[in-house]
Design an enzyme around this catalytic site. Structure first.
Site, PDB file in Angstrom:
ATOM      1  N   ARG A 116       0.804  -1.221   0.000  1.00 40.72           N
ATOM      2  CA  ARG A 116       0.000   0.000   0.000  1.00 40.72           C
ATOM      3  C   ARG A 116       0.841   1.276   0.000  1.00 40.72           C
ATOM      4  O   ARG A 116       0.660   2.154  -0.852  1.00 40.72           O
ATOM      5  CB  ARG A 116      -0.908   0.047   1.250  1.00 40.72           C
ATOM      6  N   THR A 117       1.718   1.391   0.978  1.00 38.25           N
ATOM      7  CA  THR A 117       2.396   2.675   1.186  1.00 38.25           C
ATOM      8  C   THR A 117       3.275   3.026  -0.003  1.00 38.25           C
ATOM      9  O   THR A 117       3.275   4.162  -0.489  1.00 38.25           O
ATOM     10  CB  THR A 117       3.227   2.618   2.487  1.00 38.25           C
TER      11      THR A 117
ATOM     12  N   LYS B 186      25.332  -5.697  -1.652  1.00 34.28           N
ATOM     13  CA  LYS B 186      26.804  -5.802  -1.715  1.00 34.28           C
ATOM     14  C   LYS B 186      27.448  -5.108  -0.523  1.00 34.28           C
ATOM     15  O   LYS B 186      28.661  -4.901  -0.495  1.00 34.28           O
ATOM     16  CB  LYS B 186      27.320  -5.174  -3.009  1.00 34.28           C
TER      17      LYS B 186
ATOM     18  N   ARG C 184      11.048   3.895   4.162  1.00 36.38           N
ATOM     19  CA  ARG C 184      10.554   2.862   5.091  1.00 36.38           C
ATOM     20  C   ARG C 184      11.747   2.030   5.521  1.00 36.38           C
ATOM     21  O   ARG C 184      12.577   1.647   4.700  1.00 36.38           O
ATOM     22  CB  ARG C 184       9.505   1.966   4.442  1.00 36.38           C
TER      23      ARG C 184
ATOM     24  N   HIS D 141       4.163   5.762  11.779  1.00 33.15           N
ATOM     25  CA  HIS D 141       3.716   5.658  10.378  1.00 33.15           C
ATOM     26  C   HIS D 141       2.773   6.853  10.157  1.00 33.15           C
ATOM     27  O   HIS D 141       1.554   6.709  10.086  1.00 33.15           O
ATOM     28  CB  HIS D 141       2.999   4.324  10.183  1.00 33.15           C
TER      29      HIS D 141
HETATM   30  N1   CP Z   1      -0.551  -0.080   5.883  1.00 32.51           N
HETATM   31  C1   CP Z   1       0.673  -0.318   5.358  1.00 32.51           C
HETATM   32  O1   CP Z   1       1.656   0.310   5.729  1.00 32.51           O
HETATM   33  O2   CP Z   1       0.705  -1.303   4.407  1.00 32.51           O
HETATM   34  P1   CP Z   1       2.006  -1.728   3.583  1.00 32.51           P
HETATM   35  O3   CP Z   1       2.941  -2.400   4.567  1.00 32.51           O
HETATM   36  O4   CP Z   1       1.509  -2.664   2.513  1.00 32.51           O
HETATM   37  O5   CP Z   1       2.629  -0.491   3.038  1.00 32.51           O
END
Ligand code: CP
Length: 308
Positions: free
Chosen positions: A54-55, A82, A104, A132
């Site tokens: 999603r993100t 590497k 992320r 988040h």
């Molecule tokens: N909600 C969320 O962060 O989903 P993903 O891990 O798929 O990005």
């Protein structure tokens, strides 16, 4: 705003402004051609050291709809394999010319470190158990569209693996700031060891909480952060005590909403029938995520002109 590293970077006015701005991008996304030239010539790099559906897709879609160029970095196909460090990777990407980096990482604080190494704007797309922030924004936005404009007194139960959840932390901060009463529900072993300063009520029995809430927000058990430890006897027992089963959903108020950040483990924290029911906002949360992330990118690297 230079970076979005924590939802705490925004006060209530900032939160509200971003949510209001997101409405304009929902309108853009409903056009026949859902694209505006607002960030033409800007470059956004997506730097995902941890898996995401999603993100990542949401940020990349948001950037493209704002006419940015998008630089995608996939760790499994990169020189990280590497031995290249995070610092060297950031410096390498920056040398190619970027305006924003969406990060992320499994390590809490990694986006903060990146922000110290680059002149680009940094967005935290989830860092370990920490935060988040854009998930909290899209959750608040989705809830506000159903229960708003004011969320004062809206009763939200966040249920599940709170201890390992960055979504819970960011959502508590955002939803509390917007006036919600938040209750955390789950097994004691999946609650943070300390909740000092968290503006929440804690409950361990889901059935005690459900009749009174306006929103049930389910969380996945984040096995990848449990490090092999088993904090509950079995998934079946977990589902029977803390899962939103069809029987439990039938006892909710008719207008109680169900939310989940995804990915869902159907049959564990949420029954498939409940995930697909009319009260579930799961796909709406995903759709709104694009508009909210457009608003975030526009606010961070836009020139401040009108959205056309
Ligand atoms: N909600 C969320 O962060 O989903 P993903 O891990 O798929 O990005």
């Amino acid at each position: 705003m230079k970076h979005l590293l924590s939802i705490d970077d925004l006060d209530v006015e900032g939160l509200t402004e971003l949510l209001d701005l997101s409405e304009q991008f929902v309108a853009v996304n409903q056009r026949e051609i859902p694209k505006v030239p607002a960030l033409r010539g800007k470059v956004v790099a997506s730097l995902f050291y941890e898996d995401s559906t999603r993100t990542r897709l949401s940020f990349e879609t948001a950037a493209k709809r704002l006419s940015c160029d998008v630089m995608t970095f996939t760790v499994s196909q990169s020189s990280v394999k590497k031995g290249e460090s995070l610092l060297d990777t950031v410096q390498t990407i920056e040398a190619m010319g970027i305006d924003a980096i969406v990060v992320r990482h499994a390590a809490a604080g990694a986006p903060h470190r990146v922000a110290g190494w680059t002149a680009a704007s940094v967005v935290n797309a989830g860092d370990g158990r920490h935060e988040h922030p854009t998930q909290a924004l899209l959750d608040a936005f989705t809830l506000r569209r159903h229960r708003g404009p004011s969320l004062d007194g809206c009763r939200v139960a966040i249920v599940g693996d709170i201890a390992n959840s960055r979504v819970a932390r960011s959502d508590v901060i955002a939803l509390h700031a917007l006036g919600c009463d938040v209750t955390l529900v789950g097994p004691p072993t999946l609650m943070p060891p300390r909740l000092d300063g968290w503006p929440v009520t804690v409950a361990y029995d889901l059935d005690d909480v459900l009749p009174d809430v306006d929103v049930v927000y389910l969380l996945r058990i984040q096995k990848e952060r449990l490090g092999g430890a088993v904090d509950f006897p079995t998934l079946r027992e977990y589902a029977s005590r803390w899962g939103l089963t069809a029987e439990r959903a039938a006892r909710l108020k008719p207008d109680t909403l169900v939310m989940h950040p995804g990915p869902m483990n159907r049959g564990v924290e949420i029954a498939a029938d409940v995930a697909d029911s009319a009260r579930s906002l799961v796909t709406e949360q995903v759709a709104n995520g694009v508009a909210v992330r457009m608003a975030v990118l526009w606010s961070l690297i836009g020139s401040g002109g009108p959205v056309v």
